[in-house]
Motif scaffolding. Sequence first.
Motif, mmCIF file in Angstrom:
data_model
loop_
_atom_site.group_PDB
_atom_site.id
_atom_site.type_symbol
_atom_site.label_atom_id
_atom_site.label_comp_id
_atom_site.label_asym_id
_atom_site.label_seq_id
_atom_site.Cartn_x
_atom_site.Cartn_y
_atom_site.Cartn_z
ATOM 1 N N MET A 33 24.508 52.933 -51.055
ATOM 2 C CA MET A 33 24.688 53.524 -49.731
ATOM 3 C C MET A 33 23.370 54.059 -49.183
ATOM 4 O O MET A 33 23.130 54.026 -47.974
ATOM 5 C CB MET A 33 25.742 54.626 -49.796
ATOM 6 N N TRP A 34 22.506 54.526 -50.078
ATOM 7 C CA TRP A 34 21.167 54.952 -49.641
ATOM 8 C C TRP A 34 20.343 53.743 -49.209
ATOM 9 O O TRP A 34 19.628 53.796 -48.197
ATOM 10 C CB TRP A 34 20.465 55.691 -50.770
ATOM 11 N N GLN A 36 21.416 51.129 -47.849
ATOM 12 C CA GLN A 36 21.886 50.674 -46.545
ATOM 13 C C GLN A 36 21.113 51.337 -45.417
ATOM 14 O O GLN A 36 20.880 50.740 -44.368
ATOM 15 C CB GLN A 36 23.384 50.958 -46.411
ATOM 16 N N THR A 37 20.692 52.579 -45.629
ATOM 17 C CA THR A 37 19.950 53.307 -44.592
ATOM 18 C C THR A 37 18.562 52.726 -44.367
ATOM 19 O O THR A 37 17.919 53.038 -43.363
ATOM 20 C CB THR A 37 19.815 54.799 -44.962
ATOM 21 N N ARG A 44 22.403 47.607 -39.309
ATOM 22 C CA ARG A 44 23.286 48.597 -39.952
ATOM 23 C C ARG A 44 24.696 48.663 -39.371
ATOM 24 O O ARG A 44 25.661 48.802 -40.137
ATOM 25 C CB ARG A 44 22.632 49.986 -39.911
ATOM 26 N N PRO A 48 28.427 48.614 -42.308
ATOM 27 C CA PRO A 48 28.473 50.078 -42.406
ATOM 28 C C PRO A 48 28.312 50.571 -43.837
ATOM 29 O O PRO A 48 28.593 49.857 -44.806
ATOM 30 C CB PRO A 48 29.866 50.419 -41.867
ATOM 31 N N ASN A 49 27.877 51.806 -43.938
ATOM 32 C CA ASN A 49 27.607 52.449 -45.222
ATOM 33 C C ASN A 49 28.738 52.326 -46.239
ATOM 34 O O ASN A 49 28.491 52.034 -47.407
ATOM 35 C CB ASN A 49 27.274 53.920 -44.955
ATOM 36 N N PHE A 52 28.796 49.269 -48.578
ATOM 37 C CA PHE A 52 27.838 49.280 -49.684
ATOM 38 C C PHE A 52 28.383 50.108 -50.843
ATOM 39 O O PHE A 52 28.202 49.763 -52.001
ATOM 40 C CB PHE A 52 26.492 49.832 -49.209
#
Length: 303
Positions: A33-34, A36-37, A44, A48-49, A52
């Motif tokens: 998830m990190w 993904q940023t 993005r 979406p987060n 992930f």
Amino acid sequence: MKVVFRDGEGRLRNGWKGAGFLVVSAVLAGILMWLQTLLPAAVRPFVPNPFFGFLGVLLVSLDFLYLEKEPLTSLGMSLDRRAGRDLGVGALGGVVLVGFVALLAWVAGGYHLERAANAQVTAVVKLAWVMLGVGLLEEALFHGYLFQRAIRGLGTRWAQVVISLLFCLAHPFTPEMEVPTRVVAMVATFLAGWMLGLCYLRTRHLALPVGVHMGWNWFLGTLGFGVSGKEAHGWWTPVFHGRPEWLTGGAYGLEASIFSVVVLGVAIIALTRWKGSAAPEPRETPRSDEAPALHGQALTPPR
């Protein structure tokens, strides 16, 4: 030490399997998830987060199943017609449940809705996509491998208690919330976890709980209410009438309304009475204090 970690047949106890799965999943999902940023801003929104995070839980599930020589389908994960049907039915069910909560709070004079100034179809569609990811992530984490190993180790009833507590504690309850509101929100979230667990137990597939989870969150956001305390921008905006927060949920959203407790309680009763559409899963250690059959079908011996 062997007694603590392994059962009489030398196998790792289900509690340790579940604990290990939860820790590794949290770490890997957090890392992904990190990552993904770090994607380009234009990309993005399409991934979406939560997706992930779901990927991380899925990879850990596959690893743990590989060690046990079991297929992914044993967790109730598959892509077929039945899964699509249950996902759709679940999403509709989640919308209906939120609709009842919103209706009761409105009849009680708690709020009225006004059309959002910048309401857009694309925003509502995007919200549905994000909430699908949230449903996949949270159901794979709480009602996939972890839940099923808890059932094998503790029995269905206690597994429901433990997983529903974990599900509740994983949600944010800020100190700024009034005490009655926080209590109602925690009870409602615990009941939501229990309901979603029943959705899995009655179908032995994650599609139904994922759909209910998605539909519930999506309709909350579409109505403009907070989703577990997170602000949402939908088609409408609720205007509160100064009634107690435990009645309307306030900024936290309808999940902190006493009417959520009522509606979820009714849903749990209905699911408990429903015989479901799947046979119960075998259990490694039968418990003497539980009935030997579910839905009238005998448990098969574990492999």
